[in-house]
Design a protein around this motif. Structure first.
Motif, short mmCIF file in Angstrom:
data_model
loop_
_atom_site.label_atom_id
_atom_site.label_comp_id
_atom_site.label_asym_id
_atom_site.label_seq_id
_atom_site.Cartn_x
_atom_site.Cartn_y
_atom_site.Cartn_z
N GLY A 200 -4.49 -19.71 -3.72
CA GLY A 200 -3.74 -18.52 -4.10
C GLY A 200 -3.99 -17.35 -3.16
O GLY A 200 -3.08 -16.63 -2.78
N LYS A 201 -5.25 -17.16 -2.76
CA LYS A 201 -5.57 -16.07 -1.84
C LYS A 201 -4.92 -16.29 -0.48
O LYS A 201 -4.49 -15.34 0.18
CB LYS A 201 -7.08 -15.94 -1.70
CG LYS A 201 -7.76 -15.37 -2.92
CD LYS A 201 -9.24 -15.23 -2.70
CE LYS A 201 -9.93 -14.61 -3.92
NZ LYS A 201 -11.39 -14.47 -3.71
N LYS A 202 -4.86 -17.55 -0.06
CA LYS A 202 -4.23 -17.83 1.23
C LYS A 202 -2.74 -17.54 1.18
O LYS A 202 -2.16 -16.97 2.12
CB LYS A 202 -4.48 -19.29 1.61
CG LYS A 202 -3.95 -19.65 2.97
CD LYS A 202 -4.31 -21.06 3.35
CE LYS A 202 -3.82 -21.38 4.75
NZ LYS A 202 -4.17 -22.77 5.16
N ALA A 203 -2.08 -17.93 0.08
CA ALA A 203 -0.64 -17.68 -0.04
C ALA A 203 -0.35 -16.19 -0.16
O ALA A 203 0.71 -15.74 0.28
CB ALA A 203 -0.08 -18.43 -1.26
N ARG A 204 -1.25 -15.42 -0.75
CA ARG A 204 -1.06 -13.98 -0.89
C ARG A 204 -1.42 -13.21 0.37
O ARG A 204 -1.26 -11.99 0.41
CB ARG A 204 -1.91 -13.47 -2.05
CG ARG A 204 -1.45 -13.99 -3.41
CD ARG A 204 -2.53 -13.82 -4.45
NE ARG A 204 -2.90 -12.42 -4.61
CZ ARG A 204 -4.05 -12.01 -5.14
NH1 ARG A 204 -4.94 -12.90 -5.54
NH2 ARG A 204 -4.30 -10.73 -5.27
N GLY A 205 -1.95 -13.90 1.38
CA GLY A 205 -2.28 -13.25 2.63
C GLY A 205 -3.60 -12.50 2.62
O GLY A 205 -3.82 -11.63 3.47
N LEU A 206 -4.50 -12.82 1.68
CA LEU A 206 -5.74 -12.08 1.56
C LEU A 206 -6.81 -12.54 2.53
O LEU A 206 -7.89 -11.93 2.59
CB LEU A 206 -6.26 -12.17 0.12
CG LEU A 206 -5.36 -11.54 -0.94
CD1 LEU A 206 -5.97 -11.69 -2.31
CD2 LEU A 206 -5.09 -10.08 -0.63
N PHE B 187 -4.59 -5.72 11.78
CA PHE B 187 -3.21 -5.54 12.22
C PHE B 187 -2.33 -6.66 11.68
O PHE B 187 -2.63 -7.83 11.82
CB PHE B 187 -3.16 -5.53 13.76
CG PHE B 187 -1.79 -5.29 14.30
CD1 PHE B 187 -1.23 -4.02 14.29
CD2 PHE B 187 -1.03 -6.33 14.80
CE1 PHE B 187 0.04 -3.80 14.78
CE2 PHE B 187 0.23 -6.12 15.30
CZ PHE B 187 0.78 -4.85 15.28
N GLY B 188 -1.23 -6.29 11.04
CA GLY B 188 -0.31 -7.26 10.47
C GLY B 188 -0.55 -7.56 9.01
O GLY B 188 0.25 -8.24 8.38
N ALA B 189 -1.67 -7.10 8.46
CA ALA B 189 -2.00 -7.37 7.06
C ALA B 189 -2.11 -6.09 6.26
O ALA B 189 -2.82 -6.05 5.25
CB ALA B 189 -3.30 -8.17 6.97
N GLU B 190 -1.40 -5.05 6.67
CA GLU B 190 -1.53 -3.76 6.00
C GLU B 190 -0.95 -3.78 4.59
O GLU B 190 -1.39 -3.01 3.73
CB GLU B 190 -0.84 -2.66 6.82
CG GLU B 190 -1.47 -2.39 8.17
CD GLU B 190 -0.93 -3.30 9.25
OE1 GLU B 190 -0.18 -4.24 8.91
OE2 GLU B 190 -1.26 -3.08 10.43
N SER C 216 -1.91 -6.01 -3.48
CA SER C 216 -0.97 -7.13 -3.48
C SER C 216 0.31 -6.62 -2.83
O SER C 216 0.51 -5.42 -2.68
CB SER C 216 -0.70 -7.64 -4.90
OG SER C 216 0.01 -6.68 -5.65
N ARG C 217 1.18 -7.54 -2.45
CA ARG C 217 2.41 -7.12 -1.79
C ARG C 217 3.28 -6.29 -2.74
O ARG C 217 3.92 -5.33 -2.34
CB ARG C 217 3.17 -8.34 -1.30
CG ARG C 217 2.48 -9.06 -0.16
CD ARG C 217 3.39 -10.05 0.51
NE ARG C 217 2.69 -10.76 1.59
CZ ARG C 217 2.27 -12.01 1.49
NH1 ARG C 217 2.46 -12.68 0.38
NH2 ARG C 217 1.67 -12.59 2.50
N MET C 218 3.29 -6.67 -4.02
CA MET C 218 4.12 -5.93 -4.98
C MET C 218 3.53 -4.55 -5.25
O MET C 218 4.25 -3.55 -5.30
CB MET C 218 4.25 -6.73 -6.28
CG MET C 218 5.21 -6.12 -7.28
SD MET C 218 5.43 -7.15 -8.75
CE MET C 218 6.26 -8.56 -8.07
#
Length: 195
Positions: free
Chosen positions: A167-173, A178-181, A186-188
């Motif tokens: 889940g953390k990998k899919a959420r980009g955590l 740079f690129g993960a701002e 969470s994205r929402m």
């Protein structure tokens, strides 16, 4: 001199060898005949399972789960509707297949919590993952200070909230800098800021 875990890790790392392909081919023949959820006695990748926290003691369960490969492919409308110009055919759920396998397994075993998972095989149609489940109220789990954190209230339904590794990998955590701002918290939640 290498120990057992390093030998197993090296065997699963070199997936193009004839020995690995021959062993997997025999497994796939049996796995295709099995159900979607199959409880196994011991993990296939013992090194990966131990890294995720598996112990060969009561309270731990390993389930092999099959997931269909690919996205949610949808057919284009063919009955004269002109609702939109570019109707998408391939749709993604925003979750990787390992996370999907974890959530489906957690629904199948509602009294268990997902500790982690790992890939064990794939063919042209399916992917197989082994999911490590823990019974949070088992006496052997409650008395073990290394794993009794899973009985906390905040860990309830952890795979449905994206708190496992998949889940953390899919959420980009797992990305930083740079690129993960916009990945945190969470994205929402990041999109709702300053509104």
């Amino acid at each position: 001199m290498n120990n057992l875990y390093s030998n197993v890790r090296e065997f699963w790392r070199k997936r193009n060898t004839l020995e690995f392909k021959h062993a997997q081919r025999a497994r796939y023949i049996n796995w295709r005949r099995e159900d979607t959820f199959t409880r196994v006695d011991r993990p296939l990748r013992i090194d990966r399972a131990r890294t995720l926290g598996y112990k060969a003691k009561p309270g731990y369960v390993v389930v092999r789960t099959k997931v269909r490969r690919g996205g949610r492919r949808m057919s284009r409308p063919n009955r004269g509707r002109t609702k939109g110009k570019n109707l998408a055919v391939d749709k993604t759920s925003g979750r990787n297949l390992r996370w999907i396998a974890e959530t489906r397994t957690a629904k199948k075993h509602p009294n268990m919590e997902v500790l982690g998972s790992y890939w064990v095989g794939q063919d042209g149609k399916s992917k197989w993952f082994e999911i490590i489940l823990v019974d949070p109220v088992h006496p052997a789990i409650l008395s073990d200070k290394r794993i009794n954190w899973i009985n906390r209230k905040i860990q309830k339904g952890r795979t449905f909230r994206g708190l496992t590794g998949a889940g953390k990998k899919a959420r980009g955590l797992y990305n930083r800098g740079f690129g993960a701002e916009k990945a945190r918290p969470s994205r929402m939640a990041n999109g709702r800021r300053n509104k």
